[in-house]
Each structure stands twice: as C-alpha cells, then as structure tokens.
Enzyme design. Structure first.
Site, PDB file in Angstrom:
ATOM      1  N   LYS A  46     -56.865   7.029  10.352  1.00 61.26           N
ATOM      2  CA  LYS A  46     -58.326   6.971  10.216  1.00 61.26           C
ATOM      3  C   LYS A  46     -58.841   5.986  11.257  1.00 61.26           C
ATOM      4  O   LYS A  46     -58.556   4.795  11.185  1.00 61.26           O
ATOM      5  CB  LYS A  46     -58.738   6.532   8.808  1.00 61.26           C
ATOM      6  CG  LYS A  46     -60.238   6.589   8.574  1.00 61.26           C
ATOM      7  CD  LYS A  46     -60.584   6.134   7.171  1.00 61.26           C
ATOM      8  CE  LYS A  46     -62.072   6.334   6.894  1.00 61.26           C
ATOM      9  NZ  LYS A  46     -62.949   5.672   7.894  1.00 61.26           N
ATOM     10  N   PHE A 118     -60.408  15.977  15.929  1.00 59.33           N
ATOM     11  CA  PHE A 118     -59.618  16.160  14.711  1.00 59.33           C
ATOM     12  C   PHE A 118     -59.885  17.468  13.984  1.00 59.33           C
ATOM     13  O   PHE A 118     -59.218  17.776  13.005  1.00 59.33           O
ATOM     14  CB  PHE A 118     -59.758  14.975  13.747  1.00 59.33           C
ATOM     15  CG  PHE A 118     -61.160  14.626  13.312  1.00 59.33           C
ATOM     16  CD1 PHE A 118     -61.943  15.496  12.589  1.00 59.33           C
ATOM     17  CD2 PHE A 118     -61.682  13.375  13.622  1.00 59.33           C
ATOM     18  CE1 PHE A 118     -63.211  15.150  12.176  1.00 59.33           C
ATOM     19  CE2 PHE A 118     -62.952  13.010  13.209  1.00 59.33           C
ATOM     20  CZ  PHE A 118     -63.722  13.904  12.483  1.00 59.33           C
ATOM     21  N   ARG A 188     -68.563  18.044   1.293  1.00 55.57           N
ATOM     22  CA  ARG A 188     -67.455  17.226   0.803  1.00 55.57           C
ATOM     23  C   ARG A 188     -66.406  18.099   0.136  1.00 55.57           C
ATOM     24  O   ARG A 188     -66.740  19.028  -0.603  1.00 55.57           O
ATOM     25  CB  ARG A 188     -67.983  16.168  -0.172  1.00 55.57           C
ATOM     26  CG  ARG A 188     -67.061  14.965  -0.311  1.00 55.57           C
ATOM     27  CD  ARG A 188     -67.771  13.804  -0.978  1.00 55.57           C
ATOM     28  NE  ARG A 188     -68.869  13.269  -0.187  1.00 55.57           N
ATOM     29  CZ  ARG A 188     -68.721  12.457   0.857  1.00 55.57           C
ATOM     30  NH1 ARG A 188     -67.507  12.126   1.258  1.00 55.57           N
ATOM     31  NH2 ARG A 188     -69.773  12.012   1.502  1.00 55.57           N
ATOM     32  N   LYS A 194     -59.266  10.407   2.334  1.00 57.46           N
ATOM     33  CA  LYS A 194     -59.037   9.183   3.089  1.00 57.46           C
ATOM     34  C   LYS A 194     -58.329   8.166   2.195  1.00 57.46           C
ATOM     35  O   LYS A 194     -58.689   7.981   1.038  1.00 57.46           O
ATOM     36  CB  LYS A 194     -60.346   8.617   3.636  1.00 57.46           C
ATOM     37  CG  LYS A 194     -61.457   8.425   2.638  1.00 57.46           C
ATOM     38  CD  LYS A 194     -62.743   8.002   3.345  1.00 57.46           C
ATOM     39  CE  LYS A 194     -63.916   7.915   2.379  1.00 57.46           C
ATOM     40  NZ  LYS A 194     -65.178   7.565   3.048  1.00 57.46           N
TER      41      LYS A 194
END
Length: 276
Positions: A46, A118, A188, A194
């Site tokens: 991340k 990504f 979402r 994460k």
C-alpha cells in the site's frame, strides 16, 4: 442569446485546456478481514502517495479534478484507462502532494514522481488476467514514469503478517489484498482489502490546548472533530517543531489509532500528519 453565450464559454474552455472531465468511477477497498484461503489473493504494498486516474487522455484525481503534469510525464501513454498511485517513495507523502498540487508545474519535482499502476478499470477479466495485461501494457509503453506495482502471493497467514511487519519496519504503509478472480467493481468491495498495523482516519482541528511541564508555552494537545461528529483530544505524535507550530485550527489532520471505544472514540490516538 443564451445558446451563443454557452457556445462561447465552451470555446474558451477548450482553448484554455480547462474543459472538465467526468468524475472517475473507481473501485474502493475495505478494511482487512481474515479469509479462509490467503493463497487466493494477490498482495501488493500500500503506497503512501496520491491516487491518480488516467482516462486515456487526461490524468485526474479521484474526485475528477485535473492533475497538471508536464507533457513529457504522460508522453506515449496508452488510451487505455488506468487506475494507480502517484508516488515518489516511502515516507514522501507530503512531498508528493506538494509537487502534484502546485499551481505552476515544477518539472524538477515531477521527475521523481511515478504513476504506479495497480488496475485497469475497463478490463472485463479477472484480477489475475488484468495483472497479465498490466505487465504487457507497461512493457509495451516503456515510459520511465509509468510502472506497475509488484503483485505477489503468500501461502499462509503467518507469511502475510511477516510480510506486513517487514514493510512497516521499512516505513511502508501496509498491504493491499486483491481477490484473484474478482472483476473490477465500481464502488467499495470486499474483493480488495487494505491491511495495516494500525488504523488511520482524518479529523478537523477545532482547538489548541496549551502544554504543561516540559511543554509549557507549547502545544500540549489538539482537540479534533471527525466527520461523524466525534470530538476528542490528541496529545502524542507531535515533533518539537509541530508543538511550536501546530496544525491550524480548521485544518484537516490524519491520526493513527488502535480500535475504538464503545462510544466510538479512537483508542490511543496519535497525530500522524497534517493534510494539505
């Protein structure tokens, strides 16, 4: 008459390069929750940068605002839509934002920025298939400012946390986990998570509290208010400089914490950085 005025305004927008772009429809991660089979997920670091969206012709923020980069930065980039992170290196979050948000392009600082790809929002395949396409795309474009975030796998939860510890130890922010067979989802989704050693959130500074003892005459703590309306104090995490020059009242700050109380107040909250 109104039609003529609208036409003239459109010409001005085109000629000045300020024509607005549609707000990107992007995928958003959820907080990590234990999974049955960790080998079904791709992992990547991340990054502590600023999310960027390439719509095939323009570089945009996640809110759809234009990012003014040098022409050479996106030279020869594909018409393919790309989702990624504008990033310099670990621990350079503020420097990255400062460079990207300057009203006048600073070409020197932009030479340190990379667009870390990504995902491919318009690709209809699984994430594993999108990884193959991203590798092929970055290799074909061969731009020094376009790279792909490394994707890798682990076979056990123990390896997952060992990797997280190594990244955190070296000032990295955490890990992203992406389900191998997931398609790009607008909004979402639990298909991408994460994982960090701590939680973080943002709050608005509403008051300064003077320190005592060794902090007499300096900042002792700040009182903040979250978007949910929770008010609490943060008294740790400040450098000596920040105690002399605390974040301004009304400014937005990021803080770290470890879970919440039943009342919703963050536990062990400590100052992390001021948001600009």
């Amino acid at each position: 008459m109104k039609g003529i005025i609208a036409f003239l305004l459109m010409l001005v927008a085109v000629n000045t390069g300020s024509a607005s772009q549609p707000k990107p429809r992007i995928q958003q991660a959820t907080i990590y929750k234990p999974v049955t089979d960790i080998s079904q997920y791709w992992l990547s670091e991340k990054l502590d940068g600023m999310r960027g969206y390439w719509n095939g012709t323009h570089l945009l923020t996640r809110q759809g605002k234009p990012i003014h980069s040098p022409e050479w930065f996106t030279k020869n980039w594909p018409i393919t839509t790309m989702d990624g992170e504008l990033w310099i290196k670990r621990g350079y979050f503020q420097q990255t934002l400062s460079c990207i948000r300057k009203k006048h392009i600073d070409e020197d600082c932009w030479r340190s920025v990379h667009f870390m790809l990504f995902d491919l929002p318009k690709h209809t395949g699984t994430f594993t298939q999108r990884i193959v396409s991203m590798k092929r795309l970055t290799k074909k474009v061969n731009s020094p400012y376009l790279s792909m975030i490394k994707q890798f796998k682990v076979s056990t939860v123990e390896q997952l946390h060992k990797t997280l510890n190594e990244i955190t130890k070296n000032n990295g922010e955490g890990l992203m986990l992406h389900y191998s067979n997931a398609q790009y989802h607008l909004g979402r989704t639990a298909n991408i998570m994460k994982l960090k050693k701590h939680d973080d959130a943002e709050a608005r500074v509403i008051a300064h509290i003077e320190g005592k003892g060794k902090y007499l005459g300096l900042l002792g703590a700040i009182q903040v208010k979250t978007a949910e309306g929770i008010i609490f104090k943060i008294g740790s995490g400040f450098s000596d400089k920040e105690r002399h020059e605390p974040p301004a009242i009304g400014s937005l700050i990021t803080f770290k914490y470890n879970g919440k109380t039943q009342a919703g107040i963050p536990r062990f909250a400590r100052f992390f950085r001021a948001r600009k």
